[in-house]
Design a protein around this motif. Structure first.
Motif, PDB file in Angstrom:
ATOM      1  N   GLY A 109     -32.825 -34.355  17.729  1.00 21.07           N
ATOM      2  CA  GLY A 109     -33.693 -34.767  16.625  1.00 21.07           C
ATOM      3  C   GLY A 109     -34.600 -33.629  16.196  1.00 21.07           C
ATOM      4  O   GLY A 109     -34.868 -32.702  16.964  1.00 21.07           O
ATOM      5  N   VAL A 132     -34.001 -40.764   9.849  1.00 16.04           N
ATOM      6  CA  VAL A 132     -32.734 -41.213   9.258  1.00 16.04           C
ATOM      7  C   VAL A 132     -32.934 -41.846   7.885  1.00 16.04           C
ATOM      8  O   VAL A 132     -32.062 -41.719   7.012  1.00 16.04           O
ATOM      9  CB  VAL A 132     -31.984 -42.152  10.236  1.00 16.04           C
ATOM     10  CG1 VAL A 132     -32.655 -43.500  10.346  1.00 16.04           C
ATOM     11  CG2 VAL A 132     -30.540 -42.294   9.832  1.00 16.04           C
ATOM     12  N   GLY A 157     -24.370 -46.495  21.472  1.00 18.73           N
ATOM     13  CA  GLY A 157     -25.485 -46.676  20.540  1.00 18.73           C
ATOM     14  C   GLY A 157     -24.998 -47.017  19.145  1.00 18.73           C
ATOM     15  O   GLY A 157     -25.696 -46.796  18.149  1.00 18.73           O
TER      16      GLY A 157
HETATM   17  N1  LIG Z   1     -33.847 -43.065  13.700  1.00 21.61           N
HETATM   18  C1  LIG Z   1     -34.207 -41.827  13.402  1.00 21.61           C
HETATM   19  O1  LIG Z   1     -34.821 -41.548  12.348  1.00 21.61           O
HETATM   20  C2  LIG Z   1     -33.843 -40.699  14.341  1.00 21.61           C
HETATM   21  C3  LIG Z   1     -34.018 -39.356  13.915  1.00 21.61           C
HETATM   22  C4  LIG Z   1     -33.665 -38.340  14.795  1.00 21.61           C
HETATM   23  C5  LIG Z   1     -33.165 -38.631  16.056  1.00 21.61           C
HETATM   24  N2  LIG Z   1     -33.023 -39.930  16.432  1.00 21.61           N
HETATM   25  C6  LIG Z   1     -32.481 -40.222  17.761  1.00 21.61           C
HETATM   26  O2  LIG Z   1     -31.274 -40.911  17.613  1.00 21.61           O
HETATM   27  C7  LIG Z   1     -31.098 -41.803  18.695  1.00 21.61           C
HETATM   28  C8  LIG Z   1     -30.802 -43.189  18.129  1.00 21.61           C
HETATM   29  O3  LIG Z   1     -31.859 -43.537  17.280  1.00 21.61           O
HETATM   30  P1  LIG Z   1     -31.863 -44.922  16.504  1.00 21.61           P
HETATM   31  O4  LIG Z   1     -33.020 -44.877  15.568  1.00 21.61           O
HETATM   32  O5  LIG Z   1     -30.500 -45.210  15.975  1.00 21.61           O
HETATM   33  O6  LIG Z   1     -32.231 -45.891  17.709  1.00 21.61           O
HETATM   34  P2  LIG Z   1     -32.106 -47.463  17.824  1.00 21.61           P
HETATM   35  O7  LIG Z   1     -32.025 -48.113  16.484  1.00 21.61           O
HETATM   36  O8  LIG Z   1     -33.159 -47.883  18.777  1.00 21.61           O
HETATM   37  O9  LIG Z   1     -30.683 -47.651  18.509  1.00 21.61           O
HETATM   38  C9  LIG Z   1     -30.418 -47.113  19.755  1.00 21.61           C
HETATM   39  C10 LIG Z   1     -29.075 -47.585  20.226  1.00 21.61           C
HETATM   40  O10 LIG Z   1     -28.822 -46.961  21.468  1.00 21.61           O
HETATM   41  C11 LIG Z   1     -28.598 -47.921  22.469  1.00 21.61           C
HETATM   42  N3  LIG Z   1     -29.264 -47.452  23.700  1.00 21.61           N
HETATM   43  C12 LIG Z   1     -30.571 -47.129  23.863  1.00 21.61           C
HETATM   44  N4  LIG Z   1     -30.787 -46.729  25.127  1.00 21.61           N
HETATM   45  C13 LIG Z   1     -29.596 -46.815  25.754  1.00 21.61           C
HETATM   46  C14 LIG Z   1     -29.171 -46.553  27.066  1.00 21.61           C
HETATM   47  N5  LIG Z   1     -30.020 -46.141  28.018  1.00 21.61           N
HETATM   48  N6  LIG Z   1     -27.869 -46.732  27.377  1.00 21.61           N
HETATM   49  C15 LIG Z   1     -26.999 -47.160  26.433  1.00 21.61           C
HETATM   50  N7  LIG Z   1     -27.341 -47.435  25.177  1.00 21.61           N
HETATM   51  C16 LIG Z   1     -28.631 -47.270  24.842  1.00 21.61           C
HETATM   52  C17 LIG Z   1     -29.157 -49.211  21.954  1.00 21.61           C
HETATM   53  O11 LIG Z   1     -28.394 -50.254  22.498  1.00 21.61           O
HETATM   54  P3  LIG Z   1     -28.934 -51.761  22.638  1.00 21.61           P
HETATM   55  O12 LIG Z   1     -29.556 -52.105  21.308  1.00 21.61           O
HETATM   56  O13 LIG Z   1     -27.701 -52.509  22.935  1.00 21.61           O
HETATM   57  O14 LIG Z   1     -29.936 -51.742  23.742  1.00 21.61           O
HETATM   58  C18 LIG Z   1     -28.952 -49.067  20.453  1.00 21.61           C
HETATM   59  O15 LIG Z   1     -27.638 -49.451  20.090  1.00 21.61           O
HETATM   60  C19 LIG Z   1     -32.386 -41.758  19.529  1.00 21.61           C
HETATM   61  O16 LIG Z   1     -32.194 -40.929  20.633  1.00 21.61           O
HETATM   62  C20 LIG Z   1     -33.386 -41.144  18.565  1.00 21.61           C
HETATM   63  O17 LIG Z   1     -34.396 -40.436  19.239  1.00 21.61           O
HETATM   64  C21 LIG Z   1     -33.344 -40.969  15.602  1.00 21.61           C
END
Ligand SMILES: NC(=O)c1ccc[n+]([C@@H]2O[C@H](COP(=O)([O-])OP(=O)(O)OC[C@H]3O[C@@H](n4cnc5c(N)ncnc54)[C@H](OP(=O)(O)O)[C@@H]3O)[C@@H](O)[C@H]2O)c1
Length: 186
Positions: free
Chosen positions: A112, A157, A7
């Motif tokens: 989260g 984030v 990710g």
């Molecule tokens: N953003 C926030 O504010 C926040 C806050 C708390 C927790 N979180 C948690 O943090 C995690 C990441 O959040 P984010 O906002 O950075 O998400 P994001 O921008 O959607 O990025 C997710 C990343 O994970 C990869 N990914 C998703 N599903 C996958 C899978 N099944 N197998 C392998 N790689 C996978 C994606 O790869 P591809 O793009 O190559 O598909 C992408 O690189 C999530 O679980 C989210 O719930 C996020």
């Protein structure tokens, strides 16, 4: 250290990856992005990834989709998708990866804030994040070969100072923390 980040190209990954690259060898992975392609919702895909990348000291997962929506629209199907992807995906990463990581290595999973302090429309996230936190605490009691496991649990984030987020990851990867839920910016 040699660090595998799943990710790495996501919103959080884009912040953490360059910070870790300053001091460590980083290998990036993602479903459609990164050096290694992996889908954590598939155990076969996880196994194939660990067969491809050897001698990992730290496995960092910043990936996993989960459903957002109000309680009245929550279905078994979208709940199952969230569980299969973010919860079981990360659990399998540890169950499989524990056989591959170097001695005294570490796992850092992602949950989260909605697991501890849910807002409206986050019941699926609350279930999944709570499960990841509980798994991290329980698994830390039984990890083999000095392996450690922690869970980073950030707030939204965009509200987090970059240093706070980075320091949370460094605590898990470079420190001695084990079985901790590293809550950031609640
Ligand atoms: N953003 C926030 O504010 C926040 C806050 C708390 C927790 N979180 C948690 O943090 C995690 C990441 O959040 P984010 O906002 O950075 O998400 P994001 O921008 O959607 O990025 C997710 C990343 O994970 C990869 N990914 C998703 N599903 C996958 C899978 N099944 N197998 C392998 N790689 C996978 C994606 O790869 P591809 O793009 O190559 O598909 C992408 O690189 C999530 O679980 C989210 O719930 C996020």
């Amino acid at each position: 250290m040699k660090i595998l980040i799943i990710g790495a190209m996501g919103a959080i990954g884009k912040i953490i990856t360059p910070a870790l690259e300053q001091k460590h060898e980083v290998i990036t992975a993602g479903r459609n992005s990164g050096e290694i392609k992996v889908d954590i919702s598939s155990a076969d895909s996880i196994e194939a990834m660990f067969n491809q990348v050897k001698n990992i000291d730290a496995c960092v997962c910043i990936a996993g989709d989960s459903h957002t929506g109000d309680l009245s629209s929550l279905t078994e199907e979208n709940l199952n998708l969230s569980i299969k992807n973010k919860l079981i995906g990360q659990v399998n990463l540890v169950l499989i990866g524990q056989n591959y990581l170097n001695d005294n290595g570490s796992f850092t999973l992602i949950s989260g804030k909605m697991g501890d302090k849910p807002a409206k429309n986050t019941a699926a996230k609350a279930i999944v994040n709570g499960g990841i936190n509980s798994f991290g605490m329980a698994a830390s009691l039984e990890m083999p070969r000095g392996l450690r496991i922690n869970v980073v649990s950030p707030a939204k984030v965009t509200d987090i100072p970059v240093d706070d987020l980075t320091n949370g990851y460094l605590k898990s990867i470079e420190g001695m923390a084990n079985g901790e839920i590293i809550r950031i910016n609640y």
